[in-house]
Motif scaffolding. Structure first.
Motif, short mmCIF file in Angstrom:
data_model
loop_
_atom_site.label_atom_id
_atom_site.label_comp_id
_atom_site.label_asym_id
_atom_site.label_seq_id
_atom_site.Cartn_x
_atom_site.Cartn_y
_atom_site.Cartn_z
N GLY A 19 0.79 -1.22 0.00
CA GLY A 19 0.00 0.00 0.00
C GLY A 19 0.81 1.25 0.00
O GLY A 19 0.32 2.33 0.34
N VAL A 21 2.85 4.54 -1.45
CA VAL A 21 2.27 5.56 -2.31
C VAL A 21 3.19 5.86 -3.48
O VAL A 21 4.40 6.02 -3.30
CB VAL A 21 2.02 6.84 -1.49
N GLY A 35 -4.56 10.16 -3.15
CA GLY A 35 -5.68 9.80 -2.31
C GLY A 35 -5.59 10.34 -0.90
O GLY A 35 -6.50 10.16 -0.11
N ASP A 37 -3.86 9.23 1.45
CA ASP A 37 -3.75 8.14 2.41
C ASP A 37 -2.51 8.29 3.26
O ASP A 37 -1.46 8.71 2.79
CB ASP A 37 -3.70 6.79 1.69
#
Length: 355
Positions: A19, A21, A35, A37
């Motif tokens: 996950g 980036v 996003g 995140d």
């Protein structure tokens, strides 16, 4: 550079799998993370020294080993004493109850020297006679004249030799300087022929020998710095002075060697190795590259940036938000990589994969 590329590729793969980036835009100095995140974990940007190194075993030894061979046939009546240091004017061993004397000089003994001879070996002999105190009335030049003959006779009398005024091929051994007797290859009462090895000598200054893999050629370069942990536990610094050829066997052929053997001189010289057990191994750490006082992050924190500019970035986490900052990367060591970029500071938090 190849190692850095591989490490960054691994970091990017890890980021994609957990996950991490990736910046999708072309980007400038900073941009929002995709996003918005937050990463699963963070690590701090630290200021540290990065050192790329390799550690191998080493042994205490002496430099420039070379054999001393008999020039004439005879019986060893006094064998060489292993471990002793022999200086110019002293006997290396005795053959047929006559001393074979060490003299200083780079030209080997290749003939009998007598009145009327001329050459660099004569000049070398005369320098030794002068330095040993037999130079009264001696002109130091390349001519073996009556003054040389007289000096040789005085020297021969001091050795209880017959004062012939000539120096035979088996009377002396020339070496560049004092030598350490590292092994006696002929024992008392051994019969030797011309060309037989009588003893092995080396420079008196101790060195450390270590073997590297064939792929570590860059570490074998003269001047490479090393840290040595001696058998006693003491540490000493040194540097590589060169590589060592495999020793030849009795047939004259060198033994096969898969790696690279290097000689290392300790900064403290003989004093640094004083009292150390020469039979025990020691740890030798080669430093191939070092960067001091640089900013660094875990390798897996670096993210590949997509877009026409490409490059690498870090996901900065601050105040519950994240943003991507473009960075330049440097050397890697011990799982960390050197980074630099506008606004990057020690103590910042950067995104990493969860452990």
């Amino acid at each position: 550079m190849r190692r850095r590329t591989v490490l960054l590729a691994v970091a990017v793969t890890a980021a994609a799998a957990t996950g991490g980036v990736l910046l999708l835009g072309t980007g400038g100095g900073a941009a929002p993370a995709a996003g918005g995140d937050l990463p699963p974990a963070t690590a701090a940007v630290v200021r540290t020294d990065l050192v790329e190194s390799k550690t191998v075993d080493g042994k205490l030894d002496f430099a420039r080993r070379r054999p001393v061979k008999a020039a004439v046939e005879g019986t060893v009546t006094v064998a060489a004493a292993e471990g002793t240091t022999v200086s110019a004017g002293q006997a290396l061993y005795e053959l047929n109850d006559k001393p074979v004397t060490l003299l200083s000089g780079p030209v080997p003994m290749f003939r009998e020297m007598k009145s009327g001879d001329r050459g660099s070996d004569v000049l070398q002999l005369e320098r030794n006679l002068r330095d040993l105190g037999y130079g009264s009335g001696l002109t130091v030049d390349v001519w073996y004249g009556p003054d040389t003959e007289a000096a040789v006779k005085r020297w021969q009398k001091s050795l209880n030799r017959q004062p012939t005024g000539r120096v035979g091929a088996g009377d002396v051994v020339f070496q560049p300087g004092p030598v350490k007797v590292v092994s006696a290859d002929a024992s008392l009462a051994d019969r030797v022929a011309p060309g037989d090895k009588v003893l092995t000598v080396a420079a008196p200054k101790p060195v450390v020998r270590a073997e590297l893999e064939a792929s570590d050629g860059a570490l074998a370069a003269s001047g490479t710095k090393v840290d040595v942990t001696l058998p006693s536990g003491k540490t000493a610094k040194g540097k590589v002075t060169g590589t060592v050829r495999p020793e030849a066997d009795d047939s004259g052929e060198a033994a096969a060697q898969d790696g690279i053997t290097v000689e290392i001189v300790l900064d403290g010289g003989a004093k640094a190795a004083s009292g150390e057990d020469a039979r025990s191994s020691m740890s030798v750490r080669f430093v191939s590259e070092a960067r001091q006082n640089v900013l660094a992050v875990p390798v897996e924190a670096v993210v590949a940036l997509r877009g026409e500019n490409g490059g690498y970035g870090l996901q900065i986490v601050q105040g519950g938000k994240s943003r991507m900052v473009r960075v330049e990367t440097g050397m890697t060591a011990d799982g960390r990589i050197e980074v630099s970029g506008a606004g990057l500071r020690e103590g910042m938090k950067v995104g990493v994969a969860a452990s």
